[in-house]
Scaffold this motif. Structure first.
Motif, PDB file in Angstrom:
ATOM      1  N   HIS A 366     -16.992   1.686 -34.945  1.00 39.85           N
ATOM      2  CA  HIS A 366     -17.276   2.679 -33.921  1.00 39.85           C
ATOM      3  C   HIS A 366     -18.606   2.376 -33.258  1.00 39.85           C
ATOM      4  CE1 HIS A 366     -14.000   5.576 -34.346  1.00 39.85           C
ATOM      5  NE2 HIS A 366     -14.000   5.261 -35.630  1.00 39.85           N
ATOM      6  N   GLY A 367     -18.839   3.021 -32.148  1.00 45.03           N
ATOM      7  CA  GLY A 367     -20.064   2.826 -31.406  1.00 45.03           C
ATOM      8  C   GLY A 367     -19.816   2.029 -30.157  1.00 45.03           C
ATOM      9  N   GLU A 368     -20.511   2.398 -29.096  1.00 42.95           N
ATOM     10  CA  GLU A 368     -20.297   1.745 -27.812  1.00 42.95           C
ATOM     11  C   GLU A 368     -20.873   0.341 -27.812  1.00 42.95           C
ATOM     12  OE1 GLU A 368     -20.750   2.646 -23.041  1.00 42.95           O
ATOM     13  OE2 GLU A 368     -21.685   3.969 -24.498  1.00 42.95           O
ATOM     14  N   LEU A 369     -20.155  -0.594 -27.197  1.00 45.94           N
ATOM     15  CA  LEU A 369     -20.615  -1.971 -27.052  1.00 45.94           C
ATOM     16  C   LEU A 369     -21.554  -2.034 -25.857  1.00 45.94           C
ATOM     17  CD1 LEU A 369     -17.222  -3.784 -27.652  1.00 45.94           C
ATOM     18  CD2 LEU A 369     -19.192  -3.819 -29.182  1.00 45.94           C
ATOM     19  N   SER A 370     -22.790  -1.698 -26.064  1.00 46.71           N
ATOM     20  CA  SER A 370     -23.757  -1.649 -24.976  1.00 46.71           C
ATOM     21  C   SER A 370     -24.280  -3.048 -24.690  1.00 46.71           C
ATOM     22  CB  SER A 370     -24.920  -0.724 -25.354  1.00 46.71           C
ATOM     23  OG  SER A 370     -25.885  -0.696 -24.329  1.00 46.71           O
ATOM     24  N   GLY A 371     -24.053  -3.544 -23.446  1.00 45.09           N
ATOM     25  CA  GLY A 371     -24.533  -4.862 -23.063  1.00 45.09           C
ATOM     26  C   GLY A 371     -23.820  -5.994 -23.763  1.00 45.09           C
ATOM     27  N   GLN A 372     -22.600  -5.744 -24.239  1.00 45.20           N
ATOM     28  CA  GLN A 372     -21.856  -6.785 -24.940  1.00 45.20           C
ATOM     29  C   GLN A 372     -20.378  -6.713 -24.582  1.00 45.20           C
ATOM     30  OE1 GLN A 372     -22.447  -6.476 -29.168  1.00 45.20           O
ATOM     31  NE2 GLN A 372     -24.591  -7.089 -29.092  1.00 45.20           N
ATOM     32  N   LEU A 373     -19.705  -7.832 -24.753  1.00 46.86           N
ATOM     33  CA  LEU A 373     -18.252  -7.905 -24.717  1.00 46.86           C
ATOM     34  C   LEU A 373     -17.777  -8.530 -26.015  1.00 46.86           C
ATOM     35  CD1 LEU A 373     -17.438  -9.277 -21.130  1.00 46.86           C
ATOM     36  CD2 LEU A 373     -17.015  -6.959 -21.958  1.00 46.86           C
ATOM     37  N   GLN A 374     -16.639  -8.050 -26.526  1.00 46.61           N
ATOM     38  CA  GLN A 374     -16.040  -8.654 -27.707  1.00 46.61           C
ATOM     39  C   GLN A 374     -14.626  -9.106 -27.358  1.00 46.61           C
ATOM     40  OE1 GLN A 374     -16.299  -6.136 -31.166  1.00 46.61           O
ATOM     41  NE2 GLN A 374     -18.451  -6.635 -31.505  1.00 46.61           N
ATOM     42  N   VAL A 375     -14.330 -10.361 -27.678  1.00 47.85           N
ATOM     43  CA  VAL A 375     -13.032 -10.954 -27.375  1.00 47.85           C
ATOM     44  C   VAL A 375     -12.393 -11.382 -28.689  1.00 47.85           C
ATOM     45  CG1 VAL A 375     -11.783 -12.685 -26.045  1.00 47.85           C
ATOM     46  CG2 VAL A 375     -14.000 -11.836 -25.216  1.00 47.85           C
ATOM     47  N   THR A 376     -11.158 -10.957 -28.913  1.00 50.23           N
ATOM     48  CA  THR A 376     -10.424 -11.324 -30.122  1.00 50.23           C
ATOM     49  C   THR A 376      -9.138 -12.034 -29.732  1.00 50.23           C
ATOM     50  OG1 THR A 376     -11.285  -9.409 -31.315  1.00 50.23           O
ATOM     51  CG2 THR A 376      -9.330 -10.467 -32.219  1.00 50.23           C
ATOM     52  N   ARG A 377      -8.870 -13.163 -30.374  1.00 47.69           N
ATOM     53  CA  ARG A 377      -7.573 -13.824 -30.190  1.00 47.69           C
ATOM     54  C   ARG A 377      -6.613 -13.252 -31.219  1.00 47.69           C
ATOM     55  NH1 ARG A 377      -5.921 -20.286 -30.086  1.00 47.69           N
ATOM     56  NH2 ARG A 377      -3.673 -19.901 -29.942  1.00 47.69           N
ATOM     57  N   ASN A 378      -5.547 -12.638 -30.728  1.00 51.73           N
ATOM     58  CA  ASN A 378      -4.589 -11.984 -31.600  1.00 51.73           C
ATOM     59  C   ASN A 378      -3.579 -12.975 -32.155  1.00 51.73           C
ATOM     60  OD1 ASN A 378      -5.786  -9.421 -30.936  1.00 51.73           O
ATOM     61  ND2 ASN A 378      -4.689  -9.522 -28.982  1.00 51.73           N
ATOM     62  N   ASP A 379      -2.853 -12.561 -33.198  1.00 51.57           N
ATOM     63  CA  ASP A 379      -1.894 -13.445 -33.848  1.00 51.57           C
ATOM     64  C   ASP A 379      -0.758 -13.854 -32.915  1.00 51.57           C
ATOM     65  OD1 ASP A 379      -3.346 -13.363 -36.191  1.00 51.57           O
ATOM     66  OD2 ASP A 379      -2.158 -11.732 -37.069  1.00 51.57           O
ATOM     67  N   ASP A 380      -0.428 -13.006 -31.928  1.00 52.72           N
ATOM     68  CA  ASP A 380       0.681 -13.309 -31.022  1.00 52.72           C
ATOM     69  C   ASP A 380       0.259 -14.145 -29.816  1.00 52.72           C
ATOM     70  OD1 ASP A 380      -0.779 -11.488 -29.593  1.00 52.72           O
ATOM     71  OD2 ASP A 380       0.845 -10.036 -29.333  1.00 52.72           O
ATOM     72  N   GLY A 381      -0.981 -14.624 -29.801  1.00 51.59           N
ATOM     73  CA  GLY A 381      -1.454 -15.465 -28.711  1.00 51.59           C
ATOM     74  C   GLY A 381      -2.091 -14.708 -27.561  1.00 51.59           C
ATOM     75  N   THR A 382      -2.078 -13.377 -27.595  1.00 54.73           N
ATOM     76  CA  THR A 382      -2.765 -12.591 -26.579  1.00 54.73           C
ATOM     77  C   THR A 382      -4.250 -12.478 -26.928  1.00 54.73           C
ATOM     78  OG1 THR A 382      -2.307 -10.492 -27.709  1.00 54.73           O
ATOM     79  CG2 THR A 382      -0.678 -11.277 -26.090  1.00 54.73           C
TER      80      THR A 382
END
Length: 688
Positions: A366-382
């Protein structure tokens, strides 16, 4: 430019030819001397840069070893520049380095900046001398040579500071005959290609100003057909016509100089009135259509605002092409600085990339992503990209469906790598705010970019009080009032899941804020004691216990839901989920353990919460009766700082990191209660 009236007498022609040869020989001698001086100046600049680098390096070593400044530091500051140590330029308005104090890094940066300043100043002087002393054709050749010799990131500064000389060059071109004018235009086109989309308008804007001011029109005897004054004014536009002919000879394909000059002239027309506006727009049309016949035969540019729709369309097309090229160039630089493509291409399934100032990966969900981006590669390729709602919401990016002013995160899902790269680039312009470098042409995301990210919005995470009525209709208020004892606290929020822009489910989320450090240690010790022992050093511990209840919904738009969530119909029974996560990390290497309990009823989630808040986590899990799984895996965090140099354009100094958390293969187990029902038994798929 208009051709001169030929002298019909052979003697006069021979004398003129001899004079031209003498002038050309003198010009060659002068150019050879200037070249020698440039080589000497370049060698001197290289020596100064070497001295600055060595002084800065010595300053850094000395200051680190002694903990304070020394003579080496003082010398580095003197090299970097102080009012007494820097020769003040003739132009009193030119920037002069201020006294530099501070860290060795600051001293080194100041020395490098001063060296760059000297390179630009020398280039400006060289070009200015050529405009003043050489033929206009030679000056365009010198412009090309200077741009090619400069590092790409300094070309914009050079052109910006050469604006007055570029305007003068336009007036000087009226001295050339037709063929020479065509050659000069070709040289300017080469200069535009060297400057590139990021800086081309630093070249064409001053040219356009001079043209709009009438400096390319001939005057005096040249305009009046020669010394006899026959046909007064009929040659006024010869230079302009020859200039456009030179543009036409550049060819029919895409040409950066032609488009940029037409764009700059269009801007001058919009910023002007009367004859100046007429001249600028008329010349823009002639350039964009490559039509020298659009230049008037004599007199002034009049009524050209009545240009045909196809000519107006050609000008607008040129403006748009330059804008698109500038944006593409800016995006490439942004991608290089932030390492977006490189980082995303390196992700394997399950890996997470965090981009931002002070980027970190945390077990806290939890908590706002201030000044950041988070990118996750999912198992299905998305790919899932998450960023703070304060930066991404309320900007009109989603047809104003999301109100600004609340904290939380927005989540976007992209089907493939290319879409994820495009989406991350666009979102970085919004989410990273002041941390994004000042790149020429980098502005707010384009309409196409906004459409792309808007249609891929898949979830909104908000705090408990962000939308009135959410807690009453979908919340876990029973967790808050569960009669917990001790130091356990609660952080609550909601996740609104979307499909095709419409809400499909509401997930109430509560994070138990117990002794997260202790719980993380207990969990990792329980699941992977050997892996924890392999960590060398004192581990940093993080933990999270997340409770979720998901309620499917349907038949309502996002706007309707946000306005009145209590009236939203549900289309299925709520289901609960508990995730217990702990990490232990030393110097970028770590172990993560997770226990998940799925398919719970809401009442079972409340039972779990009550026992967990009393400190009996294993008993709480065992008492749920849900499907329990456990896993652990090791990971490493790869960190890459943002680039500040070695790029095709200059960028402001930026400070940020990319952190990629790369996971190894997980070790999975089924989990069941022990015979007493107050603990857990782990059945591992692979014997540990």
């Amino acid at each position: 430019m208009g051709r001169r009236v030929d002298d019909s007498r052979d003697g006069a022609g021979a004398a003129a030819a001899a004079a031209r040869r003498a002038a050309q020989e003198e010009a060659r001698r002068a150019e050879a001397e200037r070249q020698r001086q440039r080589q000497l100046a370049a060698a001197a600049a290289a020596e100064r840069l070497k001295a600055q680098s060595e002084a800065a390096a010595q300053a850094k070593a000395d200051e680190f070893s002694t903990g304070q400044g020394s003579a080496a530091v003082a010398n580095a500051r003197a090299v970097a520049g102080s009012p007494d140590s820097v020769d003040r330029p003739d132009d009193a308005t030119a920037p002069v380095a201020a006294p530099v104090t501070g860290s060795p890094d600051a001293l080194e940066a100041a020395g490098a900046a001063e060296a760059e300043r000297e390179v630009v100043t020398e280039a400006v002087t060289t070009f200015s001398d050529s405009v003043a002393g050489d033929s206009p054709l030679e000056a365009t050749e010198q412009l090309n040579e200077t741009l090619e010799e400069l590092p790409p990131e300094l070309r914009g500064d050079f052109l910006h500071e050469s604006a007055a000389d570029l305007e003068q060059l336009v007036e000087n071109i009226t001295e050339l005959d037709g063929e020479e004018t065509h050659e000069a235009v070709a040289n300017l086109s080469e200069a535009a290609d060297t400057a590139g989309p990021a800086y081309v308008e630093e070249l064409t804007d001053p040219l356009a100003r001079a043209i709009a001011d009438g400096k390319l029109e001939q005057t005096g005897n040249d305009a009046n057909g020669g010394f006899a004054g026959v046909g007064r004014g009929i040659n006024t536009h010869n230079s302009e016509r020859e200039f456009v002919t030179g543009v036409a000879e550049l060819g029919e394909g895409d040409n950066l100089f032609r488009d940029a000059l037409a764009s700059s002239l269009s801007a001058e027309s919009h910023a002007s009135s009367g004859d100046r506006a007429d001249r600028a727009l008329g010349f823009a049309g002639a350039v964009a259509t490559r039509n020298p016949d659009a230049v008037p035969d004599e007199g002034v540019w009049t009524q050209v605002r009545e240009i045909s729709s196809d000519v107006a369309g050609a000008v607008e097309g040129a403006v748009q092409r330059v804008s698109d090229l500038r944006e593409e160039a800016a995006d490439r630089v942004l991608d290089e600085v932030l390492g977006i493509t490189e980082s995303l291409e390196s992700l394997e399934a399950g890996d997470t990339l965090t981009i931002g100032a002070g980027a970190t990966v945390s077990a806290e969900l939890h908590g706002e992503l201030s000044g950041q981006l988070q990118v996750t590669r999912n198992d299905d390729g998305t790919y899932t990209v998450a960023g703070g709602a304060t930066a991404l919401g309320g900007v009109g990016a989603f047809d104003n469906r999301i109100a600004g002013g609340f904290s939380g995160n927005l989540e976007f899902t992209f089907d493939n790598l290319d879409d994820a790269i495009d989406g991350t680039q666009a979102l970085s312009k919004l989410a990273l705010g002041a941390a994004v470098p000042a790149v020429v042409g980098l502005t707010f995301p384009s309409p196409d970019e906004l459409l792309n990210i808007g249609t891929n919005l898949t979830a909104i995470e908000v705090t408990n009080d962000a939308v009135a009525g959410l807690d009453a209709r979908f919340g876990l208020s029973g967790v808050q009032g569960g009669g917990a004892e001790g130091s356990v606290g609660i952080k609550q929020g909601f996740r609104i899941e979307l499909e095709d822009g419409q809400p499909t489910a509401v997930v109430a989320r509560s994070e138990l804020l117990a002794d997260a450090t202790g719980e993380a240690s207990n969990l990792v010790q329980r699941l992977a004691p050997g892996a924890l022992e392999d960590l060398q050093g004192t581990a940093e511990l993080e933990g999270s216990i997340l409770l979720e209840v998901r309620t499917p919904i349907d038949g309502v738009t996002l706007a309707e839901f946000l306005e009145e969530p209590t009236a939203t119909p549900s289309v299925g029974e709520p289901t609960g989920h508990v995730t217990y996560t702990g990490t232990a990390q030393v110097n970028g290497e770590g172990v993560e353990g997770t226990i998940e309990v799925a398919d719970l009823q809401s009442s079972e989630v409340l039972v779990f919460a009550g026992r967990a808040q009393q400190g009996d986590l294993e008993g709480a899990i065992a008492a749920t009766g849900g499907d329990v799984t456990a896993s652990w895996r090791t990971y490493s965090d790869d960190e890459r700082g943002w680039l500040n140099g070695g790029l095709d354009v200059a960028v402001a100094t930026v400070s940020g990191d990319n952190v990629v958390r790369r996971y190894d293969e997980p070790h999975d187990a089924q989990v069941r209660p022990n015979e007493a029902g107050d603990g857990l038994v782990f059945d591992w798929d692979v014997e540990e």
